[in-house]
Design an enzyme around this catalytic site. Structure first.
Site, PDB file in Angstrom:
ATOM      1  N   HIS A 129      38.606   1.815   9.677  1.00 21.36           N
ATOM      2  CA  HIS A 129      37.585   1.100  10.450  1.00 21.36           C
ATOM      3  C   HIS A 129      36.456   2.078  10.719  1.00 21.36           C
ATOM      4  O   HIS A 129      36.660   3.126  11.324  1.00 21.36           O
ATOM      5  CB  HIS A 129      38.147   0.559  11.765  1.00 21.36           C
ATOM      6  CG  HIS A 129      37.146  -0.264  12.525  1.00 21.36           C
ATOM      7  ND1 HIS A 129      37.079  -1.641  12.414  1.00 21.36           N
ATOM      8  CD2 HIS A 129      36.166   0.092  13.396  1.00 21.36           C
ATOM      9  CE1 HIS A 129      36.097  -2.097  13.178  1.00 21.36           C
ATOM     10  NE2 HIS A 129      35.532  -1.067  13.782  1.00 21.36           N
ATOM     11  N   CYS A 130      35.255   1.725  10.263  1.00 22.72           N
ATOM     12  CA  CYS A 130      34.113   2.644  10.368  1.00 22.72           C
ATOM     13  C   CYS A 130      33.154   2.166  11.462  1.00 22.72           C
ATOM     14  O   CYS A 130      32.590   1.073  11.356  1.00 22.72           O
ATOM     15  CB  CYS A 130      33.380   2.722   9.030  1.00 22.72           C
ATOM     16  SG  CYS A 130      31.939   3.807   9.077  1.00 22.72           S
TER      17      CYS A 130
END
Length: 276
Positions: A129-130
């Site tokens: 998850h960025c």
């Protein structure tokens, strides 16, 4: 399906991203290209070319932010997994590449799908998850994420080059009018832009290397963490086939074009098509 998370950290990172991009564009246009390259067409050329890079960067980022990363749909009806929980396992069989049961979603999930605590959904082939795109990097938007990294790195290199050129080549044309105050302002903006370009350039280069390594080893960041010293044997595929799984089966020349559609998970490239 467009998605957008209301995660505060992700929203702040997006604001920082666009503030840095638009500041760099402002410095390049207002303090580097136009004031120092007015004696010929090079100033206009660099302004247009740099803004093309910024446009592609922005488009790739927006597609990475709003694209579906590969969310596993929830079942229409509730499914009873009490027997699976009672057995103390989530796998439906002993094979690693089989469907599993997500205890958080209460749903089946396909092979190599993982649950994201921030998105609160299972993501197909989730890498991580960025916060910089406020979204997961998964099977359907990894292409746009890599394009965003590429154009960000390109913009950083281009900005550094323009800073150097603007100070090495003095403007001698009749339209070049930079007074003492303007020169001091240009120095300040040039220093800030240089620091920004170096920091962001090194940052995206490191992430790009990590992404390419994950593609060529056919192992996402989540899978690397979960491996914990255990070797997982997967069929070896040519590198071009692995890249095609991310960028799609279209012409490789268009792989860096953010206008292209996301790869269809149902039409993953056949490794036998490539002999690399």
């Amino acid at each position: 399906m467009a998605v957008f998370r209301t995660d505060p950290c992700g929203i702040i990172c997006i604001i920082i991203t666009y503030a840095a991009v638009f500041y760099a564009d402002y410095v390049v246009v207002r303090h580097l290209a136009i004031p120092t390259m007015t004696s010929n067409l090079w100033g206009a050329f660099h302004v247009v070319l740099f803004n093309i890079v910024v446009f592609l960067l922005t488009l790739a980022h927006l597609r990475a932010v709003f694209s579906d990363p590969g969310i596993v749909p929830l079942p229409a009806n509730n499914i009873d997994f009490s027997d699976v929980r009672a057995a103390g396992k989530r796998k439906l069989s002993e094979k690693e590449e089989d469907w599993t049961v997500c205890a958080r979603c209460d749903a089946y999930r396909p092979p190599r799908a993982h649950h994201c605590k921030i998105c609160r959904r299972c993501i197909r082939r989730m890498d991580h998850h960025c916060p910089w795109i406020n979204n997961c990097v998964g099977e359907l938007n990894q292409k746009f994420f890599i394009q965003f990294l590429f154009y960000t790195g390109l913009a950083c290199c281009y900005a550094l080059m323009l800073v150097i050129v603007s100070w090495v080549i003095e403007c001698t044309g009749a339209g070049c009018k930079i007074d003492h105050q303007g020169r001091q302002t240009r120095i300040v903006h040039s220093v800030i832009l240089t620091v920004e370009a170096i920091l962001f350039g090194l940052f995206v280069s490191a992430i790009m290397c990590d992404q390419l390594s994950a593609i060529f080893t056919d192992e996402t960041a989540v899978e690397q963490i979960q491996k914990r010293g255990r070797e997982r044997e997967r069929p070896r595929k040519p590198k071009m086939a692995l890249l095609a799984e991310v960028f799609g089966r279209g012409n490789s020349v268009l792989w860096l074009c953010p206008c292209q559609a996301a790869p269809d998970p149902q039409t993953i490239s056949n490794p036998q098509e490539y002999d690399v």
